[in-house]
Design a protein around this motif. Structure first.
Motif, PDB file in Angstrom:
ATOM      1  N   TYR A 148      16.520  -8.008  -3.813  1.00 60.21           N
ATOM      2  CA  TYR A 148      15.189  -7.423  -3.535  1.00 60.21           C
ATOM      3  C   TYR A 148      14.162  -8.166  -4.120  1.00 60.21           C
ATOM      4  O   TYR A 148      13.022  -8.391  -3.532  1.00 60.21           O
ATOM      5  CB  TYR A 148      15.279  -6.060  -4.044  1.00 60.21           C
ATOM      6  N   THR A 149      14.120  -8.973  -5.207  1.00 58.85           N
ATOM      7  CA  THR A 149      13.018  -9.538  -5.748  1.00 58.85           C
ATOM      8  C   THR A 149      12.854 -10.803  -4.761  1.00 58.85           C
ATOM      9  O   THR A 149      11.652 -11.245  -4.684  1.00 58.85           O
ATOM     10  CB  THR A 149      13.575  -9.991  -7.414  1.00 58.85           C
ATOM     11  N   SER A 150      13.782 -11.534  -4.517  1.00 53.76           N
ATOM     12  CA  SER A 150      13.578 -12.609  -3.298  1.00 53.76           C
ATOM     13  C   SER A 150      12.938 -12.085  -1.934  1.00 53.76           C
ATOM     14  O   SER A 150      12.093 -12.785  -1.717  1.00 53.76           O
ATOM     15  CB  SER A 150      14.920 -13.326  -2.937  1.00 53.76           C
ATOM     16  N   ALA A 151      13.179 -10.886  -1.757  1.00 58.46           N
ATOM     17  CA  ALA A 151      12.475 -10.357  -0.665  1.00 58.46           C
ATOM     18  C   ALA A 151      11.070 -10.154  -0.903  1.00 58.46           C
ATOM     19  O   ALA A 151       9.892 -10.528   0.005  1.00 58.46           O
ATOM     20  CB  ALA A 151      12.995  -9.021  -0.094  1.00 58.46           C
ATOM     21  N   ILE A 152      10.746  -9.507  -2.089  1.00 53.80           N
ATOM     22  CA  ILE A 152       9.437  -9.284  -2.665  1.00 53.80           C
ATOM     23  C   ILE A 152       8.542 -10.790  -2.805  1.00 53.80           C
ATOM     24  O   ILE A 152       7.272 -10.831  -2.050  1.00 53.80           O
ATOM     25  CB  ILE A 152       9.333  -8.692  -3.788  1.00 53.80           C
ATOM     26  N   SER A 153       9.365 -11.616  -3.186  1.00 57.91           N
ATOM     27  CA  SER A 153       8.863 -12.960  -3.149  1.00 57.91           C
ATOM     28  C   SER A 153       8.359 -13.805  -2.096  1.00 57.91           C
ATOM     29  O   SER A 153       7.336 -14.517  -1.851  1.00 57.91           O
ATOM     30  CB  SER A 153       9.824 -14.028  -4.088  1.00 57.91           C
ATOM     31  N   SER A 154       9.301 -13.384  -0.772  1.00 55.82           N
ATOM     32  CA  SER A 154       8.942 -14.074   0.400  1.00 55.82           C
ATOM     33  C   SER A 154       7.751 -13.514   1.010  1.00 55.82           C
ATOM     34  O   SER A 154       7.007 -14.214   2.204  1.00 55.82           O
ATOM     35  CB  SER A 154      10.210 -13.696   1.363  1.00 55.82           C
ATOM     36  N   CYS A 155       6.967 -12.446   0.235  1.00 57.60           N
ATOM     37  CA  CYS A 155       5.908 -11.828   0.887  1.00 57.60           C
ATOM     38  C   CYS A 155       4.714 -12.548   0.546  1.00 57.60           C
ATOM     39  O   CYS A 155       3.435 -12.454   0.923  1.00 57.60           O
ATOM     40  CB  CYS A 155       5.820 -10.418   0.474  1.00 57.60           C
ATOM     41  N   GLU A 156       4.838 -13.510  -0.527  1.00 59.24           N
ATOM     42  CA  GLU A 156       3.503 -14.099  -1.130  1.00 59.24           C
ATOM     43  C   GLU A 156       3.123 -15.025  -0.056  1.00 59.24           C
ATOM     44  O   GLU A 156       1.857 -15.117   0.015  1.00 59.24           O
ATOM     45  CB  GLU A 156       3.902 -14.814  -2.495  1.00 59.24           C
ATOM     46  N   ILE A 157       3.889 -15.879   0.673  1.00 62.43           N
ATOM     47  CA  ILE A 157       3.360 -16.836   1.489  1.00 62.43           C
ATOM     48  C   ILE A 157       2.263 -16.260   2.537  1.00 62.43           C
ATOM     49  O   ILE A 157       1.211 -16.708   2.814  1.00 62.43           O
ATOM     50  CB  ILE A 157       4.456 -17.588   2.273  1.00 62.43           C
ATOM     51  N   ASN A 158       2.486 -14.953   3.087  1.00 62.42           N
ATOM     52  CA  ASN A 158       1.603 -14.369   4.073  1.00 62.42           C
ATOM     53  C   ASN A 158       0.672 -13.315   3.334  1.00 62.42           C
ATOM     54  O   ASN A 158       0.038 -12.545   3.969  1.00 62.42           O
ATOM     55  CB  ASN A 158       2.331 -13.737   5.143  1.00 62.42           C
ATOM     56  N   GLY A 159       0.936 -13.054   1.831  1.00 63.28           N
ATOM     57  CA  GLY A 159      -0.036 -12.010   1.325  1.00 63.28           C
ATOM     58  C   GLY A 159       0.283 -10.795   1.841  1.00 63.28           C
ATOM     59  O   GLY A 159      -0.566  -9.842   1.959  1.00 63.28           O
ATOM     60  N   ASP A 160       1.586 -10.338   2.052  1.00 67.51           N
ATOM     61  CA  ASP A 160       1.982  -9.133   2.687  1.00 67.51           C
ATOM     62  C   ASP A 160       2.408  -8.196   1.632  1.00 67.51           C
ATOM     63  O   ASP A 160       3.575  -8.157   1.425  1.00 67.51           O
ATOM     64  CB  ASP A 160       3.254  -9.557   3.650  1.00 67.51           C
ATOM     65  N   TRP A 161       1.483  -7.644   1.214  1.00 64.77           N
ATOM     66  CA  TRP A 161       1.445  -6.437   0.292  1.00 64.77           C
ATOM     67  C   TRP A 161       2.256  -5.383   0.589  1.00 64.77           C
ATOM     68  O   TRP A 161       3.104  -4.854  -0.029  1.00 64.77           O
ATOM     69  CB  TRP A 161       0.079  -6.067  -0.290  1.00 64.77           C
ATOM     70  N   GLN A 162       2.029  -4.899   1.877  1.00 70.33           N
ATOM     71  CA  GLN A 162       2.654  -3.793   2.487  1.00 70.33           C
ATOM     72  C   GLN A 162       4.291  -3.998   2.644  1.00 70.33           C
ATOM     73  O   GLN A 162       5.304  -3.139   2.280  1.00 70.33           O
ATOM     74  CB  GLN A 162       2.319  -3.333   3.785  1.00 70.33           C
ATOM     75  N   GLY A 163       4.619  -5.462   2.662  1.00 73.75           N
ATOM     76  CA  GLY A 163       6.021  -5.849   3.009  1.00 73.75           C
ATOM     77  C   GLY A 163       6.434  -5.636   1.509  1.00 73.75           C
ATOM     78  O   GLY A 163       7.778  -5.286   1.448  1.00 73.75           O
ATOM     79  N   ALA A 164       5.901  -6.098   0.440  1.00 73.48           N
ATOM     80  CA  ALA A 164       6.219  -6.230  -0.780  1.00 73.48           C
ATOM     81  C   ALA A 164       6.875  -4.681  -1.282  1.00 73.48           C
ATOM     82  O   ALA A 164       7.581  -4.584  -1.944  1.00 73.48           O
ATOM     83  CB  ALA A 164       5.299  -6.986  -1.886  1.00 73.48           C
ATOM     84  N   LEU A 165       5.821  -3.825  -0.891  1.00 74.55           N
ATOM     85  CA  LEU A 165       5.899  -2.496  -1.312  1.00 74.55           C
ATOM     86  C   LEU A 165       7.247  -1.575  -0.661  1.00 74.55           C
ATOM     87  O   LEU A 165       7.895  -0.755  -1.233  1.00 74.55           O
ATOM     88  CB  LEU A 165       4.738  -1.591  -0.804  1.00 74.55           C
ATOM     89  N   GLN A 166       7.361  -2.244   0.704  1.00 74.23           N
ATOM     90  CA  GLN A 166       8.581  -1.747   1.354  1.00 74.23           C
ATOM     91  C   GLN A 166       9.900  -2.268   0.619  1.00 74.23           C
ATOM     92  O   GLN A 166      10.832  -1.259   0.570  1.00 74.23           O
ATOM     93  CB  GLN A 166       8.468  -2.438   2.721  1.00 74.23           C
ATOM     94  N   PHE A 167      10.043  -3.556   0.116  1.00 72.76           N
ATOM     95  CA  PHE A 167      11.061  -3.939  -0.420  1.00 72.76           C
ATOM     96  C   PHE A 167      11.203  -3.249  -2.043  1.00 72.76           C
ATOM     97  O   PHE A 167      12.207  -3.071  -2.274  1.00 72.76           O
ATOM     98  CB  PHE A 167      10.920  -5.635  -0.745  1.00 72.76           C
ATOM     99  N   LEU A 168      10.180  -2.926  -2.507  1.00 74.42           N
ATOM    100  CA  LEU A 168      10.270  -2.242  -3.713  1.00 74.42           C
ATOM    101  C   LEU A 168      10.690  -1.127  -3.590  1.00 74.42           C
ATOM    102  O   LEU A 168      11.633  -0.429  -4.326  1.00 74.42           O
ATOM    103  CB  LEU A 168       8.981  -2.307  -4.587  1.00 74.42           C
ATOM    104  N   SER A 169      10.453  -0.310  -2.647  1.00 70.69           N
ATOM    105  CA  SER A 169      10.805   1.196  -2.247  1.00 70.69           C
ATOM    106  C   SER A 169      12.246   1.035  -1.913  1.00 70.69           C
ATOM    107  O   SER A 169      13.188   1.882  -2.443  1.00 70.69           O
ATOM    108  CB  SER A 169       9.948   1.613  -0.949  1.00 70.69           C
ATOM    109  N   LEU A 170      12.783  -0.003  -1.010  1.00 72.32           N
ATOM    110  CA  LEU A 170      14.210  -0.226  -0.694  1.00 72.32           C
ATOM    111  C   LEU A 170      15.122  -0.255  -1.995  1.00 72.32           C
ATOM    112  O   LEU A 170      16.117   0.231  -2.137  1.00 72.32           O
ATOM    113  CB  LEU A 170      14.508  -1.321   0.157  1.00 72.32           C
ATOM    114  N   MET A 171      14.398  -1.150  -2.948  1.00 69.33           N
ATOM    115  CA  MET A 171      15.074  -1.370  -4.289  1.00 69.33           C
ATOM    116  C   MET A 171      15.508  -0.342  -4.811  1.00 69.33           C
ATOM    117  O   MET A 171      16.269   0.124  -5.343  1.00 69.33           O
ATOM    118  CB  MET A 171      14.211  -2.373  -4.984  1.00 69.33           C
ATOM    119  N   ARG A 172      14.291   0.473  -5.325  1.00 64.80           N
ATOM    120  CA  ARG A 172      14.562   1.855  -6.131  1.00 64.80           C
ATOM    121  C   ARG A 172      15.484   2.785  -5.294  1.00 64.80           C
ATOM    122  O   ARG A 172      16.124   3.485  -5.970  1.00 64.80           O
ATOM    123  CB  ARG A 172      12.782   2.438  -6.394  1.00 64.80           C
TER     124      ARG A 172
END
Length: 271
Positions: A130-154
């Motif tokens: 899940y952390t790798s998925a959040i990290s992948s969002c950095e290149i596009n600055g995809d904050w919503q994507g990062a939140l989506q993966f954090l939510s899936l993680m929890r």
């Protein structure tokens, strides 16, 4: 150059002499050697031969191969080789194979697709997935994507770790979402990670660049409360950001930045 020529020679000899020339384990060793010297094209030549001859690849060598291909050729090429080895049952898929694939994803949808592929192969995503998925969002600055993966993680019952928070901070900064940074750090503190210098440093400098003076002060105070000392690197990082802003500011903003610099210097001297 030399490595590539050597590998071509070895593989050509193998073709001439038939299947008895090299033991299956020799292919894996040769592939590992190519990876160790970072000879990407040679590694792909050996991997292609292994696929053609249906030679097993060890899970450890596959992890190293994926990391090497990702750096040089990107995630699509990575995925192509991994899927080919898995389809021919030439590698036992492991959880660590997915981290480079997910981390290198160029969109949240691609990372999501990989997370969904894992259970189909009998693998349960973990905190690193899940952390790798959040990290992948950095290149596009995809904050919503990062939140989506954090939510899936929890939702999966997996708690974020310090690396997860560091990645969230990086995505927030890239997405110009610096106003959420202080709340990320508060979540981190609530999870029991109140002594992470790297996260505090990253958060403080991001807030300084975004002119969130109050958040900078609060984060410095929180560091102190958590028993961490803000060192010269952090103070010079903040100061550098403030001076850069000062050069292109005017009126009230100029006064605010000047006041923030004075306040910062007083805090630094008073330590």
């Amino acid at each position: 150059g030399g490595m590539e020529a050597n590998v071509k020679h070895v593989l050509a000899n193998q073709m001439d002499q038939g299947n008895g020339a090299m033991e299956p384990g020799d292919f894996d060793k040769l592939l590992k050697r190519c990876i160790d010297v970072r000879s990407e094209r040679s590694a792909l030549s050996v991997a292609s031969s292994m696929l053609e001859k249906r030679v097993q690849c060890s899970p450890q060598t596959m992890t190293a191969l994926l990391t090497l291909i990702l750096d040089k050729f990107g995630v699509d090429e990575c995925r192509r080789y991994f899927d080919a080895f898995v389809a021919k049952k030439l590698v036992q898929p492991q959880i660590q194979h997915f981290s480079p694939l997910i981390r290198g994803s160029v969109s949240a949808a691609q990372a999501q697709d990989l997370l969904e592929q894992m259970p189909l192969l009998g693998i349960t995503p973990n905190v690193f997935s899940y952390t790798s998925a959040i990290s992948s969002c950095e290149i596009n600055g995809d904050w919503q994507g990062a939140l989506q993966f954090l939510s899936l993680m929890r939702a999966s019952g997996t708690a974020p770790n310090e690396v997860t928070y560091s990645c969230l901070l990086s995505v927030a900064a890239k997405a110009n979402m610096s106003h959420v940074i202080y709340s990320i750090v508060q979540d981190m503190q609530n999870e029991g990670y109140s002594d992470n210098y790297v996260c505090y440093s990253k958060a403080i400098v991001s807030c300084a660049r975004a002119q969130l003076f109050e958040d900078v002060d609060n984060l410095l105070a929180d560091m102190e409360t958590g028993g961490l000392e803000a060192d010269a690197n952090i103070f010079t990082g903040i100061l550098s950001s403030y001076r850069h802003i000062l050069k292109r500011s005017q009126g009230d903003n100029h006064s605010n930045v000047s006041a923030a610099i004075v306040s910062l210097m007083e805090r630094w001297v008073g330590q």
